[in-house]
Scaffold this active site. Structure first.
Site, PDB file in Angstrom:
ATOM      1  N   SER A  59      43.565  43.213  44.245  1.00  0.00           N
ATOM      2  CA  SER A  59      43.340  42.195  43.209  1.00  0.00           C
ATOM      3  C   SER A  59      43.870  42.535  41.825  1.00  0.00           C
ATOM      4  CB  SER A  59      41.853  41.866  43.114  1.00  0.00           C
ATOM      5  OG  SER A  59      41.488  40.985  44.158  1.00  0.00           O
ATOM      6  N   LYS A  62      46.196  40.083  40.183  1.00  0.00           N
ATOM      7  CA  LYS A  62      45.794  38.970  39.319  1.00  0.00           C
ATOM      8  C   LYS A  62      46.159  39.196  37.854  1.00  0.00           C
ATOM      9  CE  LYS A  62      42.381  37.649  42.689  1.00  0.00           C
ATOM     10  NZ  LYS A  62      41.187  38.134  43.376  1.00  0.00           N
ATOM     11  N   SER A 119      37.037  37.748  40.144  1.00  0.00           N
ATOM     12  CA  SER A 119      38.162  38.038  41.039  1.00  0.00           C
ATOM     13  C   SER A 119      38.258  36.984  42.144  1.00  0.00           C
ATOM     14  CB  SER A 119      38.034  39.437  41.649  1.00  0.00           C
ATOM     15  OG  SER A 119      39.290  39.885  42.111  1.00  0.00           O
TER      16      SER A 119
END
Length: 475
Positions: A59, A62, A119
């Site tokens: 993640s 991102k 997230s």
């Protein structure tokens, strides 16, 4: 005359000092990790271990999704108030996610906050489709941006970091990206260090444990998939100096934060800078041609005492917190700086209190309209309230049952099973909401309930045993 007796003692002392010195300069290679610390302004490398080893980003992808989106905002191609629609593709993403059904609309601003703090994988796709037209179109934009920034080891195929062997980066490239974010988007940096968000009743804390714990922490993003281990890109500012620390492949959510804090502490000046040769700038680090390590067996196998999640409750033991030389460095530099809390103690402490930022669906709202929207969403999430009432109701018959049995008491004991059944029934929405409430499979978000439907009516006493067994693993 006594020289032969003195020599063995001197030899023993020499070994002790040699062992202590080695503890400082020789880290124990117990676990595959990539570590990097750079100055945000200059890109000067302060420490680099496996910094150019290819790695699965998870993640921390991102960061690029936010960068590309906010560049589009800054260039006027859309605004933070632009409404985006949740598509079936976005709704189908694996947790962590908000769990909105297709057709729901929300602003770019709210989608960014949900993506960076919780997230949320579905929000990453919402942004990707809104900016790039599709996941593939946005991924192409991500790759073009990476190439422009000099991220030569990075390849993207999705905006959220869900597992894909083709999605690769390195600590070097992540530091380059974070420097670009800080340099190019200073007015939007707050998205990277929001302590927590509130959606109705749900409060989600930022998974970056440095926020609110490590002095000066001001970014950036965590990540976890089984293949990558626990990743963290962190930034902090002290006395006008800003550093970026990258940790890839840590063994737990707690450990990645401790590692980052250790790296930042050394980078801010512990008096040992003269011991290491100059490492140049982050852009000049030489990439390694290799296959990314796959930590799936180590992270997610049955050998672990509990399933690996992005936000676990592992507390770093005192003997483990110094595995990268924390205690040894403290010993040698005790006279060089004022005493400070150990990184492991900082991360284990409670985060500083802060007011969660409200997030919501629909158009931009302010003032009374915002308060009403938050209250309306909280009202929808009613199972938690009913569950509480059920527990209170269940206690009264228990008290009656504890008295000396009488015809009245026995009659009172009969309904006791009903509130118990109601209690189990109210647990069902919580279990159903678990995927939507988890953040990178965060256990801390487990109590959240969506409240889209009213709690089911209490079942018969016999049916109460079934949910009890089903809900046990969730605890």
């Amino acid at each position: 005359m006594h020289l032969h007796r003195l020599l063995p003692r001197l030899s023993s002392l020499n070994w002790i000092f040699l062992a202590a010195a080695l503890a400082v300069v020789t880290p124990r290679a117990v676990h595959a990790e990539a570590l990097l610390v750079v100055e945000a302004d200059t890109g000067k490398v302060l420490q680099a271990d496996n910094a150019t080893m290819p790695w699965y980003p998870a993640s921390v992808t991102k960061i690029m999704t936010a960068y590309v989106t906010l560049k589009a905002v800054k260039e006027g191609r859309l605004t933070l108030d632009t409404l985006l629609t949740v598509s079936p593709v976005a709704a189908s993403q694996s947790p962590s996610k908000m769990g909105f059904r297709p057709g729901i609309q929300l602003t770019v601003d709210n989608a960014l906050k949900m993506m960076m703090v919780k997230s949320a994988n579905d929000m990453a796709v919402v942004l990707a489709e809104g900016v790039g037209g599709s996941v593939d179109g946005f991924s192409a934009m991500m790759n073009q941006t990476a190439a422009k920034l000099g991220m030569t080891q990075t390849s993207y195929v999705n905006p959220n970091g869900l597992p894909d062997d083709r999605q690769v980066t390195s600590a070097r490239d992540l530091a380059i990206l974070t420097r670009a974010f800080i340099r190019d988007l200073p007015e939007y940096e707050y998205f990277a260090h929001i302590p927590s968000i509130r959606y109705g009743r749900r409060v989600t804390q930022n998974f970056n444990k440095l926020i609110g714990r490590y002095p000066g922490a001001d970014g950036f993003k965590t990540g976890f998939i089984c293949a990558s281990g626990y990743n963290l890109v962190a930034s902090a500012t002290r006395n006008g100096k800003r550093l970026i620390a990258v940790v890839l492949g840590a063994s737990s959510g707690q450990m990645r934060a401790v590692r980052a804090a250790q790296l930042l502490e050394r980078g801010f000046g512990n008096g040992l800078g003269w011991l290491k040769p100059a490492l140049g700038t982050v852009e000049n680090l030489v990439p390694v041609d290799a296959t990314p390590p796959n930590l799936r067996e180590e992270m997610c196998s049955a050998k672990r005492k509990r399933p690996a999640t992005d936000e676990d409750a592992d507390i770093v033991a005192a003997n483990g917190s110094g595995s990268t030389g924390e205690s040894a460095v403290a010993f040698f530099t005790a006279g060089l700086q004022p005493p400070t809390a150990k990184p492991s103690d900082m991360i284990a402490a409670a985060a500083a209190a802060s007011e969660p930022i409200p997030v919501y669906t629909g158009p931009t709202k302010t003032g009374a309209a915002l308060i009403a929207a938050v209250a309306a969403e909280a009202e929808k999430q009613t199972p938690a309230k009913r569950g509480k009432k059920s527990k209170i109701a269940a206690k009264k018959p228990d008290a009656a049952a504890s008295r000396t049995p009488t015809p009245k008491a026995e009659a009172g004991a009969k309904p006791a099973a009903k509130p118990a059944a109601a209690r189990h029934a109210s647990a069902k929405p919580d279990a159903a909401a678990k995927p939507a409430a988890s953040a990178e499979k965060k256990p801390g978000a487990k109590p959240v309930a969506t409240g889209d439907k009213a709690a089911p009516k209490p079942a018969k006493p016999k049916a109460a045993a079934k949910p009890k067994g089903e809900n046990k693993p969730a605890g």
